[in-house]
Design a protein around this motif. Structure first.
Motif, mmCIF file in Angstrom:
data_model
loop_
_atom_site.group_PDB
_atom_site.id
_atom_site.type_symbol
_atom_site.label_atom_id
_atom_site.label_comp_id
_atom_site.label_asym_id
_atom_site.label_seq_id
_atom_site.Cartn_x
_atom_site.Cartn_y
_atom_site.Cartn_z
ATOM 1 N N GLU A 122 0.812 -1.221 0.000
ATOM 2 C CA GLU A 122 0.000 0.000 0.000
ATOM 3 C C GLU A 122 0.846 1.271 0.000
ATOM 4 N N ASP A 123 2.117 1.188 0.377
ATOM 5 C CA ASP A 123 2.996 2.363 0.372
ATOM 6 C C ASP A 123 3.691 2.588 -0.969
ATOM 7 N N LEU A 124 3.460 1.694 -1.923
ATOM 8 C CA LEU A 124 3.998 1.903 -3.264
ATOM 9 C C LEU A 124 3.210 3.002 -3.972
ATOM 10 N N PRO A 125 3.841 3.763 -4.864
ATOM 11 C CA PRO A 125 3.070 4.709 -5.679
ATOM 12 C C PRO A 125 2.012 3.949 -6.490
ATOM 13 N N LYS A 126 0.910 4.597 -6.788
ATOM 14 C CA LYS A 126 -0.193 3.945 -7.519
ATOM 15 C C LYS A 126 0.286 3.323 -8.833
#
Length: 155
Positions: A122-126
C-alpha cells in the motif's frame, strides 16, 4: 555500505545499452527467470567484459517513480562485484524515487546494504501498485516471498 566503494574488474566497462544489446539482455533476463515484460533496451545499462555483455539492469520509468529491475549477472561472472557496481550505478542514475521488488530474504538483504528498506504494498506509488498487483496476489494467496522496497536516500 558506502556507495562510492565500488569498481569494475579490469577489462570491464559499463554503458547504456544499444539496440545491438537486445538479445544479450533478453538472454540474461530469460535465463534468470525474471519478469520478461517491459524489456525496453533504452532503459538498460550493461556491463561488458572481454567483448561480451555479462550483466544488465534497468531503470523502468513510471509516474513519479522508477523501478530498479532486471538486474542479472551471467553465472560465470558472479562473485566479482558486478551486481554491486551495477546496483550502485542505477541508484545514482535514478532521477525519481526508486523502488524494486525482489523474491526472498537473501535478495532483500543484498538491497538493504544499499539503503533500500522494505515497504508494504500500500505504500507503493499507484503506478507501481498496478505493475506489482500480480506479485502482491502471489504473495497473499500463494505465500511467495515477494519483498517490495524503496530506496531511502542517505542523510
Amino acid at each position: 555500505m558506502k556507495l562510492s566503494n565500488f569498481s569494475l574488474p579490469s577489462g570491464c566497462t559499463i554503458r547504456k545499452a544499444t539496440y545491438e544489446d537486445i538479445w544479450s539482455v533478453r538472454w540474461l533476463v530469460f535465463s534468470s527467470v525474471l519478469d520478461p515484460t517491459q524489456l525496453m533496451w533504452q532503459q538498460f545499462w550493461v556491463i561488458q567484459c572481454q567483448g561480451n555483455v555479462v550483466a544488465c539492469g534497468q531503470l523502468r520509468n513510471f509516474s513519479q517513480a522508477q523501478e530498479l529491475g532486471s538486474l542479472v549477472v551471467a553465472p560465470a561472472w558472479r562473485g566479482r562485484g558486478l551486481a554491486s557496481f551495477l546496483t550502485h550505478h542505477l541508484i545514482v542514475t535514478a532521477t525519481q524515487p526508486l523502488y524494486l521488488e525482489c523474491l526472498g530474504e537473501r535478495l532483500a538483504e543484498f538491497y538493504k546494504g544499499f539503503g533500500f528498506v522494505p515497504i508494504v504494498f500500500e505504500d507503493l506509488p499507484k503506478s507501481l501498485q498496478r505493475k506489482f498487483q500480480i506479485s502482491q496476489l502471489a504473495k497473499k494467496l500463494l505465500k511467495f516471498p515477494v519483498v517490495f522496497m524503496r530506496y531511502q536516500v542517505e542523510s
